[in-house]
Design a protein around this motif. Structure first.
Motif, PDB file in Angstrom:
ATOM      1  N   GLN A   1      -0.988  -1.946  -6.229  1.00 41.99           N
ATOM      2  CA  GLN A   1      -0.904  -2.231  -4.787  1.00 41.99           C
ATOM      3  C   GLN A   1      -1.439  -3.650  -4.577  1.00 41.99           C
ATOM      4  OE1 GLN A   1      -1.723   1.730  -2.355  1.00 41.99           O
ATOM      5  NE2 GLN A   1      -3.533   1.155  -3.492  1.00 41.99           N
TER       6      GLN A   1
ATOM      7  N   GLY B   1      -4.005  -2.794  -1.255  1.00 44.50           N
ATOM      8  CA  GLY B   1      -4.509  -1.421  -1.169  1.00 44.50           C
ATOM      9  C   GLY B   1      -5.641  -1.342  -0.146  1.00 44.50           C
ATOM     10  N   ARG B   2      -5.628  -0.273   0.640  1.00 43.11           N
ATOM     11  CA  ARG B   2      -6.621  -0.159   1.710  1.00 43.11           C
ATOM     12  C   ARG B   2      -7.606   0.960   1.449  1.00 43.11           C
ATOM     13  NH1 ARG B   2      -2.120  -0.150   5.016  1.00 43.11           N
ATOM     14  NH2 ARG B   2      -2.603   1.938   5.753  1.00 43.11           N
ATOM     15  N   GLY B   3      -8.875   0.679   1.767  1.00 43.05           N
ATOM     16  CA  GLY B   3      -9.901   1.702   1.694  1.00 43.05           C
ATOM     17  C   GLY B   3     -10.331   2.088   3.095  1.00 43.05           C
ATOM     18  N   ARG B   4     -11.324   2.930   3.188  1.00 41.27           N
ATOM     19  CA  ARG B   4     -11.825   3.329   4.513  1.00 41.27           C
ATOM     20  C   ARG B   4     -12.553   2.159   5.148  1.00 41.27           C
ATOM     21  NH1 ARG B   4     -15.843   7.046   4.022  1.00 41.27           N
ATOM     22  NH2 ARG B   4     -15.781   7.450   6.242  1.00 41.27           N
TER      23      ARG B   4
ATOM     24  N   LYS C   1     -18.875   5.501  -7.401  1.00 41.50           N
ATOM     25  CA  LYS C   1     -17.592   5.927  -6.837  1.00 41.50           C
ATOM     26  C   LYS C   1     -16.486   5.998  -7.890  1.00 41.50           C
ATOM     27  CE  LYS C   1     -14.778   5.324  -2.836  1.00 41.50           C
ATOM     28  NZ  LYS C   1     -14.892   5.090  -1.417  1.00 41.50           N
TER      29      LYS C   1
ATOM     30  N   SER D   1       0.869  -1.176   0.000  1.00 47.35           N
ATOM     31  CA  SER D   1       0.000   0.000   0.000  1.00 47.35           C
ATOM     32  C   SER D   1       0.908   1.229   0.000  1.00 47.35           C
ATOM     33  CB  SER D   1      -0.874  -0.013   1.261  1.00 47.35           C
ATOM     34  OG  SER D   1      -1.264   1.298   1.600  1.00 47.35           O
ATOM     35  N   THR D   2       0.597   2.196  -0.826  1.00 48.33           N
ATOM     36  CA  THR D   2       1.448   3.406  -0.853  1.00 48.33           C
ATOM     37  C   THR D   2       1.368   4.130   0.490  1.00 48.33           C
ATOM     38  OG1 THR D   2      -0.356   4.595  -1.942  1.00 48.33           O
ATOM     39  CG2 THR D   2       1.405   3.789  -3.355  1.00 48.33           C
ATOM     40  N   ASN D   3       0.244   4.001   1.210  1.00 48.34           N
ATOM     41  CA  ASN D   3       0.169   4.621   2.536  1.00 48.34           C
ATOM     42  C   ASN D   3       1.236   4.033   3.455  1.00 48.34           C
ATOM     43  OD1 ASN D   3      -2.041   6.191   1.787  1.00 48.34           O
ATOM     44  ND2 ASN D   3      -3.166   5.802   3.672  1.00 48.34           N
TER      45      ASN D   3
ATOM     46  N   ILE E   1      -4.676   8.694  -1.802  1.00 47.02           N
ATOM     47  CA  ILE E   1      -5.706   8.997  -2.805  1.00 47.02           C
ATOM     48  C   ILE E   1      -5.706   7.904  -3.874  1.00 47.02           C
ATOM     49  CG2 ILE E   1      -6.445  10.680  -4.576  1.00 47.02           C
ATOM     50  CD1 ILE E   1      -4.946  12.831  -2.947  1.00 47.02           C
ATOM     51  N   GLY E   2      -6.877   7.376  -4.151  1.00 46.56           N
ATOM     52  CA  GLY E   2      -7.018   6.408  -5.233  1.00 46.56           C
ATOM     53  C   GLY E   2      -8.029   6.946  -6.232  1.00 46.56           C
TER      54      GLY E   2
ATOM     55  N   TRP F   1      -8.843  -1.853  -1.294  1.00 47.05           N
ATOM     56  CA  TRP F   1      -8.946  -0.961  -2.462  1.00 47.05           C
ATOM     57  C   TRP F   1      -8.313  -1.688  -3.644  1.00 47.05           C
ATOM     58  CZ3 TRP F   1     -11.775   3.223  -3.298  1.00 47.05           C
ATOM     59  CH2 TRP F   1     -11.513   4.031  -4.401  1.00 47.05           C
TER      60      TRP F   1
ATOM     61  N   GLY G   1     -11.356   7.713  -4.022  1.00 54.55           N
ATOM     62  CA  GLY G   1     -11.504   7.655  -2.569  1.00 54.55           C
ATOM     63  C   GLY G   1     -10.254   8.178  -1.879  1.00 54.55           C
ATOM     64  N   ILE G   2     -10.424   8.554  -0.640  1.00 54.06           N
ATOM     65  CA  ILE G   2      -9.336   9.154   0.131  1.00 54.06           C
ATOM     66  C   ILE G   2      -9.239   8.450   1.481  1.00 54.06           C
ATOM     67  CG2 ILE G   2      -8.622  11.294   1.321  1.00 54.06           C
ATOM     68  CD1 ILE G   2     -10.324  12.714  -0.980  1.00 54.06           C
TER      69      ILE G   2
HETATM   70  C1  BTN Z   1     -11.855   4.761   0.323  1.00 55.32           C
HETATM   71  O1  BTN Z   1     -12.240   3.719   0.845  1.00 55.32           O
HETATM   72  O2  BTN Z   1     -12.637   5.470  -0.310  1.00 55.32           O
HETATM   73  C2  BTN Z   1     -10.430   5.192   0.419  1.00 55.32           C
HETATM   74  C3  BTN Z   1      -9.583   4.636  -0.696  1.00 55.32           C
HETATM   75  C4  BTN Z   1      -8.145   5.095  -0.638  1.00 55.32           C
HETATM   76  C5  BTN Z   1      -7.283   4.365  -1.628  1.00 55.32           C
HETATM   77  C6  BTN Z   1      -5.895   4.929  -1.681  1.00 55.32           C
HETATM   78  S1  BTN Z   1      -4.952   4.301  -3.027  1.00 55.32           S
HETATM   79  C7  BTN Z   1      -3.527   5.048  -2.388  1.00 55.32           C
HETATM   80  C8  BTN Z   1      -3.564   4.831  -0.898  1.00 55.32           C
HETATM   81  N1  BTN Z   1      -3.030   3.542  -0.547  1.00 55.32           N
HETATM   82  C9  BTN Z   1      -3.946   2.755  -0.001  1.00 55.32           C
HETATM   83  O3  BTN Z   1      -3.732   1.592   0.400  1.00 55.32           O
HETATM   84  N2  BTN Z   1      -5.128   3.379   0.076  1.00 55.32           N
HETATM   85  C10 BTN Z   1      -5.026   4.724  -0.463  1.00 55.32           C
END
Ligand code: BTN
Length: 320
Positions: A111, A114-117, A182, A91-93, A204-205, A122, A185-186
């Motif tokens: 990723q 990748g993680r979302g909220r 959608k 994940s870039t975070n 940010i994705g 993600w 997402g952030i």
């Molecule tokens: C959401 O659930 O709306 C948030 C999504 C955020 C995705 C971005 S992609 C770059 C960064 N790295 C991640 O793992 N998540 C965020």
């Protein structure tokens, strides 16, 4: 063998023979063939045709720091002098978290986690979308950090609007939607001690050119810029525009807080005036969405009057 080099050659979407690929990379045709399996593991679709060679199922515009920098003005370029573009990360975070310096930007082609909220994942296929994380340090912030994610939403919406001419909506707190689907997402994550500067990871994705197959595991309705724009969107240009808008919004938020952004946010509000359901940890609230407060809380008018909420998951109630 360097998988990146072979992807760079194939990115043009044209056929390349095993022999010419082998020559460019200094390896045998068998090694090239084996490498195709690795690319498929990254989620890239390879067409292999006898007598012609290999090609990707579609052309890819790979991310390039050089190109991104060319699109930035001098001060933004300087502000984001620390930037990395990775091919594959979890994940870039997480990548920016390990850096001791801020601001620092990390982008990735894909990723793996990748993680979302709210603990969601993600979906982040190779070379299709933007996955960008920025670590930013706030010395003193004029107000609570609550409104920050809403400000980042404004920055992302402005970037998309300026580059693609598309007006996207904001669904509280920070989903970017197009016709309630959608688009981006952030994910904000806070780091820091009780004393000292607060470090914020802004992830940010943006769905730029995700195929329906790649996005098939996404449980909500979603859309990609490629589906709603007549023009082909350059990921490098969009990245530069995102950084440009973030460079404008973040210092103003730091100095003045969210209040000055409220009007702009409400112009983009995709749910105001709708019957909504806000799900909180142990209850839910139903009522009419009325925009946001000066500090970015969601305002809902219900039988109990107008109430402001700092957290929760909002959904629009579809009338029966
Ligand atoms: C959401 O659930 O709306 C948030 C999504 C955020 C995705 C971005 S992609 C770059 C960064 N790295 C991640 O793992 N998540 C965020």
């Amino acid at each position: 063998m360097d998988a990146n080099r072979i992807i760079e050659i194939l990115a043009d979407g044209e056929f390349h023979s095993g022999e010419s690929l082998g020559q460019s990379l200094g390896v045998s045709r068998t090694a090239v063939w084996k490498q195709m399996g690795q690319l498929e593991k990254l989620g890239l679709e390879i067409h292999s045709v006898k007598g012609k060679g290999y090609r990707l199922s579609r052309k890819l515009e790979l991310l390039s720091e050089k190109l991104i920098r060319e699109y930035l003005d001098e001060s933004t370029e300087k502000l984001f002098s620390r930037m990395d573009i990775k091919k594959r990360v979890s994940s870039t975070n997480d990548e920016v978290k390990t850096k001791g310096i801020a601001p620092y930007v990390c982008l990735a082609e894909m990723q793996s986690s990748g993680r979302g909220r709210r603990g969601r994942s993600w979906i982040s296929p190779y070379g299709s979308n933007i996955y960008l994380s920025l670590i930013w340090e706030f010395e003193d912030v004029a107000s609570s950090l609550d409104g920050l994610s809403l400000c980042v939403g404004i920055a992302v919406a402005s970037a998309i609007n300026k580059l693609a001419g598309i007006q996207v909506g904001l669904k509280w707190p920070n989903d970017l939607v197009y016709q309630q689907k959608k688009l981006a997402g952030i994910l904000l994550e806070l780091e820091g001690e009780m004393s000292g500067p607060m470090r914020v990871i802004i992830g940010i994705g943006v769905n730029v050119a995700m195929t329906r197959i790649d996005g098939s595991a996404i449980e909500q309705s979603w859309v990609s810029l490629s589906e709603i724009s007549d023009e082909e969107i350059s990921r490098n240009q969009l990245t530069a525009q995102l950084l440009t808008e973030l460079a404008k919004v973040l210092p103003v938020f730091q100095a003045k807080g969210f209040a000055g952004f409220r009007e702009h946010w409400q112009e983009l509000d995709a749910i105001a005036g709708n019957e909504v359901l806000l799900s909180l940890a142990n209850r839910s609230v139903q009522g009419c969405a009325l925009g946001v407060s000066d500090s970015g809380e969601l305002l809902i008018a219900s039988e109990s009057g107008i109430q402001a909420f700092r957290g929760g998951e909002v959904s629009v109630r579809v009338s029966q």
